[in-house]
Enzyme design. Structure first.
Site, PDB file in Angstrom:
ATOM      1  N   HIS A 137       0.852  -1.243   0.028  1.00 48.94           N
ATOM      2  CA  HIS A 137      -0.040   0.152   0.107  1.00 48.94           C
ATOM      3  C   HIS A 137       0.958   1.213   0.200  1.00 48.94           C
ATOM      4  O   HIS A 137       2.118   1.261   0.420  1.00 48.94           O
ATOM      5  CB  HIS A 137      -0.921  -0.171   1.217  1.00 48.94           C
ATOM      6  CG  HIS A 137      -1.769   0.952   1.376  1.00 48.94           C
ATOM      7  ND1 HIS A 137      -1.460   2.174   1.849  1.00 48.94           N
ATOM      8  CD2 HIS A 137      -3.153   0.808   1.477  1.00 48.94           C
ATOM      9  CE1 HIS A 137      -2.906   3.192   1.752  1.00 48.94           C
ATOM     10  NE2 HIS A 137      -3.687   2.012   1.498  1.00 48.94           N
ATOM     11  N   ASP A 214       3.028  -4.427   7.975  1.00 50.33           N
ATOM     12  CA  ASP A 214       1.687  -3.716   7.633  1.00 50.33           C
ATOM     13  C   ASP A 214       0.644  -4.738   7.939  1.00 50.33           C
ATOM     14  O   ASP A 214       0.320  -5.361   6.968  1.00 50.33           O
ATOM     15  CB  ASP A 214       1.736  -3.145   6.295  1.00 50.33           C
ATOM     16  CG  ASP A 214       0.353  -2.369   6.091  1.00 50.33           C
ATOM     17  OD1 ASP A 214      -0.336  -2.543   6.862  1.00 50.33           O
ATOM     18  OD2 ASP A 214       0.391  -1.544   4.935  1.00 50.33           O
ATOM     19  N   GLN A 217      -4.589  -5.124   6.811  1.00 49.85           N
ATOM     20  CA  GLN A 217      -5.871  -5.839   6.171  1.00 49.85           C
ATOM     21  C   GLN A 217      -5.774  -7.372   6.783  1.00 49.85           C
ATOM     22  O   GLN A 217      -6.350  -8.169   6.277  1.00 49.85           O
ATOM     23  CB  GLN A 217      -5.565  -6.016   4.791  1.00 49.85           C
ATOM     24  CG  GLN A 217      -5.599  -4.913   4.021  1.00 49.85           C
ATOM     25  CD  GLN A 217      -7.218  -4.221   3.995  1.00 49.85           C
ATOM     26  OE1 GLN A 217      -7.995  -4.887   4.239  1.00 49.85           O
ATOM     27  NE2 GLN A 217      -7.522  -2.905   3.632  1.00 49.85           N
ATOM     28  N   LYS A 240     -10.460  -1.018  10.453  1.00 51.40           N
ATOM     29  CA  LYS A 240     -10.486  -2.086   9.517  1.00 51.40           C
ATOM     30  C   LYS A 240     -10.789  -3.403  10.340  1.00 51.40           C
ATOM     31  O   LYS A 240     -10.790  -4.579   9.849  1.00 51.40           O
ATOM     32  CB  LYS A 240      -9.295  -2.258   8.752  1.00 51.40           C
ATOM     33  CG  LYS A 240      -8.982  -0.989   7.974  1.00 51.40           C
ATOM     34  CD  LYS A 240      -7.958  -1.124   7.021  1.00 51.40           C
ATOM     35  CE  LYS A 240      -7.401   0.068   6.201  1.00 51.40           C
ATOM     36  NZ  LYS A 240      -8.186   0.469   5.142  1.00 51.40           N
ATOM     37  N   CYS A 378      -4.848   2.517  -3.615  1.00 46.04           N
ATOM     38  CA  CYS A 378      -3.937   3.079  -2.916  1.00 46.04           C
ATOM     39  C   CYS A 378      -2.572   2.221  -3.066  1.00 46.04           C
ATOM     40  O   CYS A 378      -1.876   1.994  -2.328  1.00 46.04           O
ATOM     41  CB  CYS A 378      -3.990   3.356  -1.527  1.00 46.04           C
ATOM     42  SG  CYS A 378      -4.999   4.816  -1.040  1.00 46.04           S
TER      43      CYS A 378
HETATM   44  N1  PLP Z   1      -1.848  -0.727   4.594  1.00 44.06           N
HETATM   45  C1  PLP Z   1      -2.673  -1.265   3.867  1.00 44.06           C
HETATM   46  C2  PLP Z   1      -2.543  -2.598   3.575  1.00 44.06           C
HETATM   47  C3  PLP Z   1      -4.136  -0.814   3.677  1.00 44.06           C
HETATM   48  O1  PLP Z   1      -5.159  -1.559   3.159  1.00 44.06           O
HETATM   49  C4  PLP Z   1      -4.281   0.499   4.374  1.00 44.06           C
HETATM   50  C5  PLP Z   1      -5.656   1.199   4.380  1.00 44.06           C
HETATM   51  O2  PLP Z   1      -6.272   0.711   3.121  1.00 44.06           O
HETATM   52  C6  PLP Z   1      -3.296   1.149   4.896  1.00 44.06           C
HETATM   53  C7  PLP Z   1      -2.144   0.410   5.057  1.00 44.06           C
HETATM   54  C8  PLP Z   1      -3.455   2.497   5.480  1.00 44.06           C
HETATM   55  O3  PLP Z   1      -4.456   2.442   6.542  1.00 44.06           O
HETATM   56  P1  PLP Z   1      -5.045   3.873   7.215  1.00 44.06           P
HETATM   57  O4  PLP Z   1      -5.588   4.426   6.164  1.00 44.06           O
HETATM   58  O5  PLP Z   1      -6.023   3.263   8.075  1.00 44.06           O
HETATM   59  O6  PLP Z   1      -3.916   4.238   7.917  1.00 44.06           O
END
Ligand code: PLP
Length: 420
Positions: A137, A214, A217, A240, A378
């Site tokens: 992401h 990270d 998900q 999430k 993203c």
């Molecule tokens: N990493 C992953 C894999 C994500 O799917 C997301 C959000 O869609 C993020 C990071 C960023 O999360 P946040 O916008 O809650 O900081």
């Protein structure tokens, strides 16, 4: 069956999952959109909230609202107790050693930026390397690019194959003594791929690199045990995992956090301030400058209670069966190509249909009451690799059913007829 036996069965995924009970816990799902029962399949963007989370927020604001830690009055003590109980909940949920290892942040994005700036900024130098994967992401790309600009470190990217799986030989080749940090997504939000993070962490540690996972998900679908994984950093967002927005978690090993300078300065993160010198608070407060998102943390604690009471084993078994059904049905649609077909995947069904633009599916499905997401999610480099402008993505949560998949797939088939 005793209560303990039924909890154990739920955790193992061997007990029937009472989907009607789960759905009844989510009031938002009971509504109609454009005259049709809502089918919410945008869980990777954000999940809906169960009554218990909404009530925890409500209870806090009705009864306990006060600032934490510094107050001597009853409300402040109650708010502090609830806030710290939420931290203890997160600690237990991740199986962290110590509540000092749980830093509350705004979300995954802030957690990763915190690590980049506090861990990397003063440590990395010209020629050091940061290794990520091609399925990250933007939140796990851009903070490292900024850090590279600031330090002269170099960003390396381990490629993926046509199924959306990490190419292990390439990862091994790119992982060298120069690698200072490895950043890996646990579950890809664009593809659904589940990465073999435990193996990757072992490999990274063998060359002396630290690892940030990270988990944005992953946490709502996979039981995460940070001690078993032996990761150095684990980041996730409350929204999430059926909790509120604006709250997230950075887990980090205590010894690593101890050695990191504060990320932001202000109230709460200090021990003593003079104009000559400031000393810093103990962990985790050293990294929590300013008034925290107290209600958010309490809501996250309630969300974790909710997910735990359902049993992540049972949740993921249910979601797996819904995803398999959706994938089988989707592949029967003429011209539809799934983007992300890893052997190990969860929750995500990304697709394109030849002769159409993904965005059109989102708009048409919305008219049918079905909420999906379209675009680059993203993860633009993933789209570049698959040579698509974006995908249409349905993402499954614990409350989704096969009947909802039928509505969604029939909608995709209908949209295709209109578009081709
Ligand atoms: N990493 C992953 C894999 C994500 O799917 C997301 C959000 O869609 C993020 C990071 C960023 O999360 P946040 O916008 O809650 O900081």
């Amino acid at each position: 069956m005793t209560l303990a036996e039924s909890s154990a069965a739920r955790a193992a995924g061997t007990q029937d999952f009472d989907i009607d009970r789960v759905r009844a816990d989510f009031p938002i799902l009971q509504q109609e959109i454009h005259g049709r029962r809502l089918v919410y399949l945008d869980n990777a963007a954000t999940t809906q909230k169960p009554v218990s989370v909404i009530e925890a927020l409500e209870r806090y604001y009705y009864l306990d609202n006060a600032n934490v830690h510094r107050g001597v009055h009853e409300l402040s003590e109650r708010a502090t107790r609830a806030f710290e109980a939420a931290r203890a909940n997160v600690r237990d949920f991740l199986n962290a050693r110590n509540a000092a290892e749980i830093v509350f942040v705004r979300g995954t994005t802030e957690a990763i930026n915190l690590v980049a700036q506090s861990y990397g900024r003063w440590r990395f130098k010209q020629g050091d390397e940061i290794l990520i994967t091609a399925m990250e992401h933007h939140s796990n790309i851009v903070p490292w690019q900024l850090l590279c600009e600031q330090t002269g470190a170099v960003l390396k990217v381990a490629p993926i194959n046509e199924h959306g799986e990490l190419i292990m030989d390439e990862f091994d080749r790119l992982l060298t003594e120069r690698t200072q940090l490895v950043g890996i997504v646990h579950v890809s939000n664009a593809l659904g791929t589940i990465n073999p993070v435990k193996t990757l962490i072992r490999k990274a540690h063998a060359v002396g690199a630290v690892v940030l996972v990270d988990g944005a998900q992953a946490v709502a679908h996979i039981q995460v045990d940070v001690r078993d994984l032996n990761c150095d950093f684990y980041a996730f967002s409350g929204h999430k995992i059926y909790g509120p927005t604006g709250i997230g978690v950075l887990y980090a090993k205590q010894s690593i956090l101890e050695a990191m300078p504060p990320y932001q300065g202000g109230g709460e993160m200090i021990e003593h301030v003079t104009f000559e010198k400031t000393t810093y608070n103990k962990l985790p407060y050293k990294f929590e400058a300013g008034t925290p998102n107290i209600a958010g943390a309490i809501g996250l604690g309630a969300a974790i209670d909710y997910v735990t009471s359902m049993g992540l084993g049972a949740v993921s078994a249910h979601e797996r069966s819904v995803l398999q059904y959706a994938s089988q049905r989707a592949q029967q649609i003429e011209g539809l190509r799934l983007v992300g077909t890893a052997d190990l995947k969860c929750s995500i069904l990304s697709f394109v249909v030849s002769g159409t633009h993904p965005a059109d599916f989102g708009t048409i499905l919305d008219q049918l009451g079905v909420a999906i997401r379209t675009g680059h999610h993203c993860a633009m480099p993933v789209m570049q690799y698959f040579d698509v402008p974006g995908t249409a993505r349905a993402s499954i949560g614990m409350y989704n059913t096969r009947e909802e998949v039928d509505v969604f797939i029939d909608g995709v088939a209908r949209a295709r007829q209109m578009l081709v």
